[in-house]
Design a protein around this motif. Structure first.
Motif, PDB file in Angstrom:
ATOM      1  N   LYS A   1       0.832  -1.203   0.000  1.00  0.00           N
ATOM      2  CA  LYS A   1       0.000   0.000   0.000  1.00  0.00           C
ATOM      3  C   LYS A   1       0.865   1.251   0.000  1.00  0.00           C
ATOM      4  CE  LYS A   1      -3.958   2.187   2.254  1.00  0.00           C
ATOM      5  NZ  LYS A   1      -4.938   2.128   3.364  1.00  0.00           N
ATOM      6  N   LEU A   2       0.456   2.253  -0.781  1.00  0.00           N
ATOM      7  CA  LEU A   2       1.173   3.517  -0.859  1.00  0.00           C
ATOM      8  C   LEU A   2       0.544   4.550   0.061  1.00  0.00           C
ATOM      9  CD1 LEU A   2       1.731   1.993  -3.695  1.00  0.00           C
ATOM     10  CD2 LEU A   2       2.439   4.270  -4.465  1.00  0.00           C
ATOM     11  N   LYS A   3       1.342   5.535   0.433  1.00  0.00           N
ATOM     12  CA  LYS A   3       0.883   6.644   1.270  1.00  0.00           C
ATOM     13  C   LYS A   3       0.309   7.736   0.369  1.00  0.00           C
ATOM     14  CE  LYS A   3       2.637  10.142   4.545  1.00  0.00           C
ATOM     15  NZ  LYS A   3       1.770   9.839   5.697  1.00  0.00           N
ATOM     16  N   LYS A   4      -0.884   8.195   0.670  1.00  0.00           N
ATOM     17  CA  LYS A   4      -1.493   9.303  -0.064  1.00  0.00           C
ATOM     18  C   LYS A   4      -0.995  10.601   0.560  1.00  0.00           C
ATOM     19  CE  LYS A   4      -6.003  11.084  -1.545  1.00  0.00           C
ATOM     20  NZ  LYS A   4      -7.475  10.863  -1.488  1.00  0.00           N
ATOM     21  N   THR A   5      -0.168  11.344  -0.170  1.00  0.00           N
ATOM     22  CA  THR A   5       0.429  12.561   0.373  1.00  0.00           C
ATOM     23  C   THR A   5      -0.442  13.786   0.114  1.00  0.00           C
ATOM     24  OG1 THR A   5       1.731  12.870  -1.647  1.00  0.00           O
ATOM     25  CG2 THR A   5       2.757  11.636   0.157  1.00  0.00           C
ATOM     26  N   GLU A   6      -1.252  13.751  -0.935  1.00  0.00           N
ATOM     27  CA  GLU A   6      -2.237  14.783  -1.241  1.00  0.00           C
ATOM     28  C   GLU A   6      -3.191  14.200  -2.274  1.00  0.00           C
ATOM     29  OE1 GLU A   6      -0.716  18.044  -3.989  1.00  0.00           O
ATOM     30  OE2 GLU A   6       1.185  17.313  -3.107  1.00  0.00           O
ATOM     31  N   GLU A   7      -4.213  14.967  -2.659  1.00  0.00           N
ATOM     32  CA  GLU A   7      -5.213  14.455  -3.586  1.00  0.00           C
ATOM     33  C   GLU A   7      -4.563  14.015  -4.897  1.00  0.00           C
ATOM     34  OE1 GLU A   7      -8.611  13.106  -5.176  1.00  0.00           O
ATOM     35  OE2 GLU A   7      -8.350  13.789  -3.125  1.00  0.00           O
ATOM     36  N   GLY A   8      -4.697  12.715  -5.214  1.00  0.00           N
ATOM     37  CA  GLY A   8      -4.177  12.180  -6.471  1.00  0.00           C
ATOM     38  C   GLY A   8      -2.693  11.887  -6.479  1.00  0.00           C
ATOM     39  N   VAL A   9      -2.018  12.063  -5.345  1.00  0.00           N
ATOM     40  CA  VAL A   9      -0.558  11.872  -5.289  1.00  0.00           C
ATOM     41  C   VAL A   9      -0.216  10.818  -4.236  1.00  0.00           C
ATOM     42  CG1 VAL A   9       1.682  12.986  -4.991  1.00  0.00           C
ATOM     43  CG2 VAL A   9      -0.226  14.279  -5.961  1.00  0.00           C
ATOM     44  N   PHE A  10       0.624   9.852  -4.620  1.00  0.00           N
ATOM     45  CA  PHE A  10       0.958   8.725  -3.737  1.00  0.00           C
ATOM     46  C   PHE A  10       2.471   8.506  -3.717  1.00  0.00           C
ATOM     47  CE2 PHE A  10      -3.289   8.144  -5.340  1.00  0.00           C
ATOM     48  CZ  PHE A  10      -4.014   7.699  -4.249  1.00  0.00           C
ATOM     49  N   GLU A  11       2.930   7.915  -2.603  1.00  0.00           N
ATOM     50  CA  GLU A  11       4.372   7.682  -2.419  1.00  0.00           C
ATOM     51  C   GLU A  11       4.586   6.395  -1.640  1.00  0.00           C
ATOM     52  OE1 GLU A  11       7.326  10.998  -1.487  1.00  0.00           O
ATOM     53  OE2 GLU A  11       6.998  10.111   0.504  1.00  0.00           O
ATOM     54  N   VAL A  12       5.709   5.719  -1.918  1.00  0.00           N
ATOM     55  CA  VAL A  12       6.044   4.516  -1.169  1.00  0.00           C
ATOM     56  C   VAL A  12       7.552   4.331  -1.131  1.00  0.00           C
ATOM     57  CG1 VAL A  12       5.940   2.958  -3.181  1.00  0.00           C
ATOM     58  CG2 VAL A  12       5.516   2.053  -0.876  1.00  0.00           C
ATOM     59  N   TYR A  13       8.048   3.849   0.011  1.00  0.00           N
ATOM     60  CA  TYR A  13       9.427   3.385   0.151  1.00  0.00           C
ATOM     61  C   TYR A  13       9.365   1.866   0.139  1.00  0.00           C
ATOM     62  CZ  TYR A  13      10.981   8.085   1.548  1.00  0.00           C
ATOM     63  OH  TYR A  13      11.265   9.429   1.571  1.00  0.00           O
ATOM     64  N   THR A  14       9.962   1.259  -0.854  1.00  0.00           N
ATOM     65  CA  THR A  14       9.867  -0.191  -1.000  1.00  0.00           C
ATOM     66  C   THR A  14      11.009  -0.702  -1.856  1.00  0.00           C
ATOM     67  OG1 THR A  14       8.315  -1.984  -1.499  1.00  0.00           O
ATOM     68  CG2 THR A  14       8.419  -0.171  -3.082  1.00  0.00           C
ATOM     69  N   SER A  15      11.167  -2.010  -1.901  1.00  0.00           N
ATOM     70  CA  SER A  15      12.199  -2.606  -2.752  1.00  0.00           C
ATOM     71  C   SER A  15      11.539  -3.251  -3.966  1.00  0.00           C
ATOM     72  CB  SER A  15      12.995  -3.660  -1.975  1.00  0.00           C
ATOM     73  OG  SER A  15      12.160  -4.732  -1.576  1.00  0.00           O
ATOM     74  N   LEU A  16      12.277  -3.270  -5.066  1.00  0.00           N
ATOM     75  CA  LEU A  16      11.860  -3.949  -6.288  1.00  0.00           C
ATOM     76  C   LEU A  16      12.973  -4.877  -6.744  1.00  0.00           C
ATOM     77  CD1 LEU A  16      10.281  -0.985  -8.319  1.00  0.00           C
ATOM     78  CD2 LEU A  16       9.048  -2.821  -7.133  1.00  0.00           C
ATOM     79  N   LYS A  17      12.589  -6.046  -7.193  1.00  0.00           N
ATOM     80  CA  LYS A  17      13.553  -7.009  -7.717  1.00  0.00           C
ATOM     81  C   LYS A  17      13.156  -7.363  -9.144  1.00  0.00           C
ATOM     82  CE  LYS A  17      10.868 -10.778  -5.682  1.00  0.00           C
ATOM     83  NZ  LYS A  17      10.830 -11.859  -4.672  1.00  0.00           N
ATOM     84  N   ALA A  18      13.956  -8.189  -9.802  1.00  0.00           N
ATOM     85  CA  ALA A  18      13.645  -8.591 -11.172  1.00  0.00           C
ATOM     86  C   ALA A  18      12.264  -9.253 -11.226  1.00  0.00           C
ATOM     87  CB  ALA A  18      14.719  -9.533 -11.688  1.00  0.00           C
ATOM     88  N   GLY A  19      11.460  -8.810 -12.151  1.00  0.00           N
ATOM     89  CA  GLY A  19      10.105  -9.338 -12.275  1.00  0.00           C
ATOM     90  C   GLY A  19       9.188  -8.306 -12.896  1.00  0.00           C
ATOM     91  N   GLU A  20       7.906  -8.362 -12.546  1.00  0.00           N
ATOM     92  CA  GLU A  20       6.919  -7.448 -13.107  1.00  0.00           C
ATOM     93  C   GLU A  20       6.045  -6.861 -11.991  1.00  0.00           C
ATOM     94  OE1 GLU A  20       6.219  -9.702 -17.415  1.00  0.00           O
ATOM     95  OE2 GLU A  20       4.777 -10.004 -15.772  1.00  0.00           O
ATOM     96  N   TYR A  21       5.494  -5.701 -12.260  1.00  0.00           N
ATOM     97  CA  TYR A  21       4.539  -5.125 -11.306  1.00  0.00           C
ATOM     98  C   TYR A  21       3.547  -4.226 -12.040  1.00  0.00           C
ATOM     99  CZ  TYR A  21       6.782  -0.484 -11.257  1.00  0.00           C
ATOM    100  OH  TYR A  21       7.261   0.752 -11.604  1.00  0.00           O
ATOM    101  N   TYR A  22       2.446  -3.940 -11.355  1.00  0.00           N
ATOM    102  CA  TYR A  22       1.482  -2.952 -11.823  1.00  0.00           C
ATOM    103  C   TYR A  22       0.853  -2.286 -10.607  1.00  0.00           C
ATOM    104  CZ  TYR A  22      -2.173  -6.467 -10.833  1.00  0.00           C
ATOM    105  OH  TYR A  22      -2.993  -7.386 -10.220  1.00  0.00           O
ATOM    106  N   LEU A  23       0.129  -1.228 -10.844  1.00  0.00           N
ATOM    107  CA  LEU A  23      -0.556  -0.490  -9.789  1.00  0.00           C
ATOM    108  C   LEU A  23      -2.043  -0.771  -9.860  1.00  0.00           C
ATOM    109  CD1 LEU A  23       1.316   2.804 -10.568  1.00  0.00           C
ATOM    110  CD2 LEU A  23       1.586   1.568  -8.430  1.00  0.00           C
ATOM    111  N   THR A  24      -2.713  -0.727  -8.717  1.00  0.00           N
ATOM    112  CA  THR A  24      -4.156  -0.934  -8.680  1.00  0.00           C
ATOM    113  C   THR A  24      -4.753  -0.133  -7.529  1.00  0.00           C
ATOM    114  OG1 THR A  24      -5.931  -2.584  -8.481  1.00  0.00           O
ATOM    115  CG2 THR A  24      -3.900  -3.012  -7.267  1.00  0.00           C
TER     116      THR A  24
END
Length: 372
Positions: free
Chosen positions: A181-204
């Motif tokens: 889950k991402l942090k909503k910092t303002e209307e329509g704007v989101f942020e996250v501190y996380t790690s990514l590795k080789a593979g695929e992702y999408y947002l929902t």
């Protein structure tokens, strides 16, 4: 005889009452002359939308008329260019609960309407509008209509209220219920501190089936079922997604330093351990001896691929942490000024070792110091 006269009187009253009821049950007059003239905005007016502002557009028209002066209600209707309003893309009652001959629509409203009419973000298109007058069940659209030339900015007409990251490249894997889950910092704007590795992702916008899906194409957020491919070794990032402009930013976070003001240097390093948490399990702490006493002030330095960022307290000067509210430990961007916006260690930490955690999670960006 008196009884007969009394009965005749009652019957006469009944006839009069029945006659009166019949007169009251006349059909309602639903006659209605539709709106004849649309007043404002002008035909083919240009509107450059700024949905993030408080800007609006006033629509006005002349009143419809009736033979008996009865109550008339109004709706504004929008359609695609070339549409005939048989299936309008949007309708709304006028101001005053439908009584007034005007309605004010914000740029945010018009952005949604334009999107419904098929006008894409970052493009220009036309909307038609007219007014429907109604009296009871009799509704009549005006024979007049006007066109608006709409210029839409980049971004989405409807911003998600929540946002999640999911897929084989993410910490939660392909299990949607474990999406990050991402942090909503303002209307329509989101942020996250996380790690990514080789593979695929999408947002929902949901961590259950049926949510809208988004992906990134050359730095632009787009809606659809495509995915983003990640290659190389796992790294920790701060990811930003701005749906108001459909843009995204990605910055590698290498580590976080524990900065002690009196020494003007970092006395320990926090590394990423997952779930948006950085940790240093064991840092030696010794307050600095000044003539007036021992100094215990500290804040944090984020080491990023773009350079150093400082995070500290919302307060320029702080007291000892004992008994303070949770907000005392919140982290916000601050300057590199040696003494400003620092926290204070608990006095028991002097000449001891501490465990330090920085938690950058959706509920709050905060930290915790545990004396060992």
């Amino acid at each position: 005889m008196k009884k007969i006269i009394k009965l005749a009187g009652v019957m006469l009253l009944a006839v009069i009452a029945a006659s009166s009821c019949k007169k009251e049950n006349r059909p309602l007059d639903l006659s209605l002359n539709p709106v004849g003239t649309l007043a404002t905005p002008n035909d083919n007016a240009d509107v450059k939308l700024d949905p993030t502002s408080s800007a609006n557009v006033l629509f006005k028209w002349d009143a419809a008329t009736t033979d008996d002066g009865g109550l008339i209600l109004y709706e504004i209707a929008f359609d695609k260019e070339g549409g005939d309003f048989s299936k309008p893309v949007y309708k709304a009652v006028s101001d005053g609960g439908g009584v007034k001959t005007e309605i004010t629509l914000t740029h945010k409203d018009l952005n949604k309407i334009a999107n419904s009419a098929g006008i894409a973000a970052s493009s220009t298109g036309k909307l038609k509008w007219t007014v429907i007058a109604s009296k009871g069940t009799n509704a009549k659209p005006s024979s007049a209509s006007r066109t608006l030339q709409i210029e839409r900015p980049a971004g989405f007409a409807e911003n998600p209220t929540e946002l999640y990251l999911t897929g084989s490249a993410t910490e939660g894997g392909t299990d949607l219920s474990k999406a990050v889950k991402l942090k909503k910092t303002e209307e329509g704007v989101f942020e996250v501190y996380t790690s990514l590795k080789a593979g695929e992702y999408y947002l929902t916008d949901k961590n259950t089936d049926g949510g809208k899906k988004y992906y990134i194409d050359n730095g632009i957020i787009k809606e659809g079922s495509s995915v983003v491919t990640v290659t190389g070794a796992a790294k920790t990032y701060r990811l930003n997604y701005d749906f108001t402009s459909a843009t995204t930013k990605s910055l590698e976070i290498q580590s976080i330093g524990l900065y002690m003001s009196a020494y003007n240097t970092e006395i320990g390093t926090l590394n990423y351990i997952g779930n948006s948490v950085f940790e240093a399990p064991n840092i030696a702490v010794e307050f600095y001896q000044f003539s007036w006493g021992r100094d215990e002030r500290y804040k944090f330095v984020f080491h990023t691929a773009a350079g150093l960022e400082y995070k500290g307290s919302t307060n320029p000067n702080n007291v000892s942490p004992a008994g303070q509210a949770a907000s005392y430990f919140y982290l916000v961007p601050v300057t590199n000024a040696q003494w400003d916006n620092t926290y204070k260690f608990d006095p028991s930490a002097d000449k001891k070792h501490v465990k330090v955690d920085v938690m950058l999670q959706p509920n709050a960006y905060t930290h915790k110091v545990t004396v060992l």
